[in-house]
Every structure is written in structure tokens, then in C-alpha cells.
Write an enzyme that holds these catalytic residues in place. Structure first.
Site, PDB file in Angstrom:
ATOM      1  N   GLN A 158       8.920  -0.387  -7.593  1.00 32.21           N
ATOM      2  CA  GLN A 158       8.433  -0.065  -8.936  1.00 32.21           C
ATOM      3  C   GLN A 158       8.659   1.391  -9.313  1.00 32.21           C
ATOM      4  OE1 GLN A 158       4.365  -1.423  -8.850  1.00 32.21           O
ATOM      5  NE2 GLN A 158       4.953  -3.465  -9.507  1.00 32.21           N
ATOM      6  N   ASN A 159       9.089   2.210  -8.359  1.00 27.30           N
ATOM      7  CA  ASN A 159       9.356   3.608  -8.669  1.00 27.30           C
ATOM      8  C   ASN A 159      10.620   3.683  -9.517  1.00 27.30           C
ATOM      9  OD1 ASN A 159      10.435   6.381  -8.328  1.00 27.30           O
ATOM     10  ND2 ASN A 159       8.570   6.602  -7.130  1.00 27.30           N
ATOM     11  N   ALA A 160      10.585   4.450 -10.569  1.00 28.54           N
ATOM     12  CA  ALA A 160      11.697   4.510 -11.533  1.00 28.54           C
ATOM     13  C   ALA A 160      12.788   5.514 -11.155  1.00 28.54           C
ATOM     14  CB  ALA A 160      11.149   4.857 -12.917  1.00 28.54           C
TER      15      ALA A 160
END
Length: 86
Positions: free
Chosen positions: A41-43
Site C-alpha cells: 500500500q506504500n505509494a
């Protein structure tokens, strides 16, 4: 809540970086994968792929090569810390 010691990763740095991305410590998923910004989920890697036109699903080593090629360094400023979870 159980606390564990988390250690930062070695820096990713090429010969002549122009940009330094600073983090504090890797999260639990990043430690499991032994990768900077390893949580799905880290962009971070999605943003890098948009900027560089690279495949965000490329192998980690390829993504690291891309940031080095674009003169970006990545480093966690804390060597280690005890904390609960991410």
C-alpha cells in the site's frame, strides 16, 4: 502489544545523487521483504514508476537501479529503534 527492535537498511546511493529521500525506519512488511517501501500500500514505488516511466511491478533490484540512475538516494535516518508494530 509486543515491541521489537527494528533496524534501518543500508542506504541506496549511487555515485552522484541529487535527491535524498529520508525515512525513519522500515515497517514490518518492509523488514519481511528486506526492501525499502515494501508494503504493497506504500505509494513510493508507484510514484517512482510514474515519474520514470518504469514498471512498478519490476523486481526490487530493477527499481533500485532506476532510482540510482535518476540520481535519487534513499536512507533511513535511524539505525535502530524499539517500537510497537509499524
Amino acid at each position: 502489544m509486543e515491541q521489537s527492535e527494528t533496524a534501518g537498511f543500508l542506504p541506496i546511493i549511487g555515485p552522484q545523487p541529487r535527491v535524498l529521500v529520508l525515512g525513519s525506519l522500515p515497517g514490518v512488511k518492509s523488514v519481511e521483504k528486506q526492501q525499502y517501501y515494501g508494503h504493497p500500500q506504500n505509494a513510493f514505488w508507484r510514484i517512482m514508476s510514474e515519474l520514470f516511466g518504469t514498471d512498478r511491478k519490476a523486481q526490487y533490484a530493477e527499481r533500485v537501479e532506476a532510482v540510482i540512475r535518476h540520481r535519487i538516494a534513499i536512507w533511513d535516518v535511524l539505525a535502530a529503534s524499539v517500537r510497537p508494530g509499524s
